[in-house]
Enzyme design. Structure first.
Site, PDB file in Angstrom:
ATOM      1  N   CYS A   1      -7.447  -7.114 -78.517  1.00  0.00           N
ATOM      2  CA  CYS A   1      -7.022  -7.227 -77.223  1.00  0.00           C
ATOM      3  C   CYS A   1      -8.719  -6.833 -76.292  1.00  0.00           C
ATOM      4  O   CYS A   1      -8.766  -6.283 -76.653  1.00  0.00           O
ATOM      5  CB  CYS A   1      -6.479  -5.809 -77.278  1.00  0.00           C
TER       6      CYS A   1
ATOM      7  N   ARG B   1      -8.217  -2.578 -74.010  1.00  0.00           N
ATOM      8  CA  ARG B   1      -8.548  -1.522 -74.316  1.00  0.00           C
ATOM      9  C   ARG B   1      -9.737  -0.264 -73.814  1.00  0.00           C
ATOM     10  O   ARG B   1      -9.929   0.251 -74.126  1.00  0.00           O
ATOM     11  CB  ARG B   1      -9.406  -2.265 -75.891  1.00  0.00           C
TER      12      ARG B   1
ATOM     13  N   TRP C   1       0.576  -3.360 -70.607  1.00  0.00           N
ATOM     14  CA  TRP C   1       1.024  -4.227 -69.122  1.00  0.00           C
ATOM     15  C   TRP C   1       0.534  -5.908 -69.396  1.00  0.00           C
ATOM     16  O   TRP C   1      -0.529  -5.916 -70.607  1.00  0.00           O
ATOM     17  CB  TRP C   1       1.117  -3.996 -67.698  1.00  0.00           C
TER      18      TRP C   1
ATOM     19  N   GLU D   1      -0.980 -14.739 -69.810  1.00  0.00           N
ATOM     20  CA  GLU D   1      -0.322 -14.397 -71.169  1.00  0.00           C
ATOM     21  C   GLU D   1       2.014 -15.275 -71.036  1.00  0.00           C
ATOM     22  O   GLU D   1       2.164 -15.898 -71.615  1.00  0.00           O
ATOM     23  CB  GLU D   1       0.566 -12.915 -71.868  1.00  0.00           C
TER      24      GLU D   1
HETATM   25  N1  ARG Z   1       1.245 -12.252 -75.744  1.00  0.00           N
HETATM   26  C1  ARG Z   1       2.886 -11.799 -75.332  1.00  0.00           C
HETATM   27  C2  ARG Z   1       3.376 -12.309 -74.555  1.00  0.00           C
HETATM   28  O1  ARG Z   1       3.396 -12.591 -73.625  1.00  0.00           O
HETATM   29  C3  ARG Z   1       2.053  -9.960 -75.045  1.00  0.00           C
HETATM   30  C4  ARG Z   1       1.321  -9.231 -75.936  1.00  0.00           C
HETATM   31  C5  ARG Z   1       1.191  -8.115 -75.530  1.00  0.00           C
HETATM   32  N2  ARG Z   1       0.355  -7.719 -74.800  1.00  0.00           N
HETATM   33  C6  ARG Z   1      -0.050  -7.485 -73.717  1.00  0.00           C
HETATM   34  N3  ARG Z   1       0.052  -7.575 -72.373  1.00  0.00           N
HETATM   35  N4  ARG Z   1      -0.062  -6.047 -74.051  1.00  0.00           N
HETATM   36  O2  ARG Z   1       4.160 -11.480 -74.595  1.00  0.00           O
END
Ligand code: ARG
Length: 373
Positions: free
Chosen positions: A64, A67, A233, A238
């Site tokens: 992560c 953090r 968030w 991602e």
């Molecule tokens: N990578 C995952 C997604 O695209 C989420 C993982 C957690 N991500 C976060 N920013 N807490 O759905």
């Protein structure tokens, strides 16, 4: 199986020291925990222990990059929630409080540990379905097997590209799973548009506001909590560079490149790279426009640098998994790329666990909406 006494005491000692609790307080609690484990084979965490344990687990999550905020997660003690209506009310409450109208707040809800506690079958509380069809997969390919489980339990999706999956909840390890639709008003979503390329909106892309991981287990001081949905968030890559871009996910790079007029015939036009960057701009701008919190990868990397500095000042080693910490877009522009991190597993921490739905064939089917809705 009995709780490992050394693990329990190691956690109590570490966390009480961090919390600044004096030796008398620590000794009293150590004796109490020893007694309880000897008499019952296990022990139960105080609220304070639960909270610091969950925070330490986030702090120790090597993959992560977010953090820096480990200390600011709100911990909900749901160890008393037993029935499906109670569990689903608690989960809806989590979604609602974490979403907070777009000003996302990190939350973790912790249910009863052990096999008499609940299991959540979803990978994330909010996620899109994926369906096999003659024309290929509709929706999110990552959700195909879970979607089949939901349909096997009597749910039926509408087969758009972005159907919100229902929750699948088990009261305990032996209970029949229940399928529950999430009330749509609880699910905040963002339509994806681009400030300079209006044609990108024609792709009809959208994504949900809050990623709430619900499949992992949490280990604190020898106790395993198997239902602990938690959220932060999003970082934009991602969504833009993985969920929308991966060939095994929504696979939209060619469509994006065509919308913005790039030459997809030649790899050396760098159309994939340009599409990735514009899609990332689109996701960031769309979330900003919708007033939904999101972080870009440059800011997130700087925040991780601050986390590293804080940890060093606190005398703790920063562990990490480099391949997960670097962003998938322009990784070498961040300091993380140029550094190495020991990928050591420190507890408390989150771990993967076997998905419960591999066993669906032998579980009788019960169907229901949430009894409270
Ligand atoms: N990578 C995952 C997604 O695209 C989420 C993982 C957690 N991500 C976060 N920013 N807490 O759905």
């Amino acid at each position: 199986m009995s709780v490992n006494i050394e693990e329990a005491l190691e956690f109590i000692t570490k966390s009480y020291t961090e919390l600044g609790i004096d030796t008398a307080g620590l000794e009293k609690r150590v004796n109490e925990v020893q007694q309880e484990i000897m008499q019952t084979g296990t022990y139960s965490h105080t609220l304070e222990e639960l909270a610091i344990g969950a925070k330490m687990a986030w702090r120790n999550s090597n993959r992560c990059v977010g953090r820096l905020f480990w200390d600011r997660i709100q911990v909900v003690d749901a160890r008393e929630a037993r029935s499906v209506p109670e569990i689903c009310e608690t989960l809806f409450g989590h979604i609602n409080k974490a979403t907070n109208g777009g000003q996302i707040r990190p939350f973790i809800t912790i249910f009863q540990p052990g096999s008499s506690g609940p299991r959540i079958w979803n990978h994330q509380l909010i996620r899109y379905a994926g369906y096999r069809s003659e024309q290929g997969i509709i929706g999110d390919p990552a959700s195909v097997s879970f979607t089949e489980v939901c349909e096997g339990l009597g749910w039926r999706g509408t087969r758009t590209e972005f159907d919100i999956l229902p929750l699948v909840i088990q009261e305990n390890a032996l209970a029949t799973p229940t399928v529950i639709e999430i009330p749509p008003e609880l699910v905040l979503e963002v339509p994806i548009t681009h400030p300079d390329f209006p044609s990108i909106a024609e792709l009809g892309l959208r994504w949900y506001a809050v990623p709430i991981i619900s499949e992992m287990k949490l280990e604190i001081g020898g106790i395993t909590y198997q239902a602990v949905p938690f959220n932060g968030w999003y970082m934009e890559t991602e969504i833009s560079a993985r969920n929308f871009a991966d060939e095994g996910r929504y696979n939209k790079l060619t469509a994006v490149a065509e919308k913005i007029g790039l030459n997809t015939k030649r790899p050396d036009s760098l159309w994939k790279d340009r599409a990735l960057v514009e899609l990332s701009v689109a996701v960031l701008e769309s979330y900003h426009k919708a007033k939904v919190q999101i972080v870009d990868h440059h800011t997130a990397a700087r925040q991780f640098g601050q986390f590293e500095a804080n940890e060093q000042a606190a005398g703790r080693e920063v562990t990490g998994e480099w391949a997960w910490l670097i962003p998938p877009v322009s990784p070498a522009t961040t300091h993380i790329f140029h550094q190495r991190y020991p990928n050591k597993v420190v507890k408390p921490n989150f771990f993967y666990q076997d998905a419960p739905f591999e066993r669906t064939e032998i579980i009788p089917v019960k169907r229901g909406g949430c009894p409270l809705h």
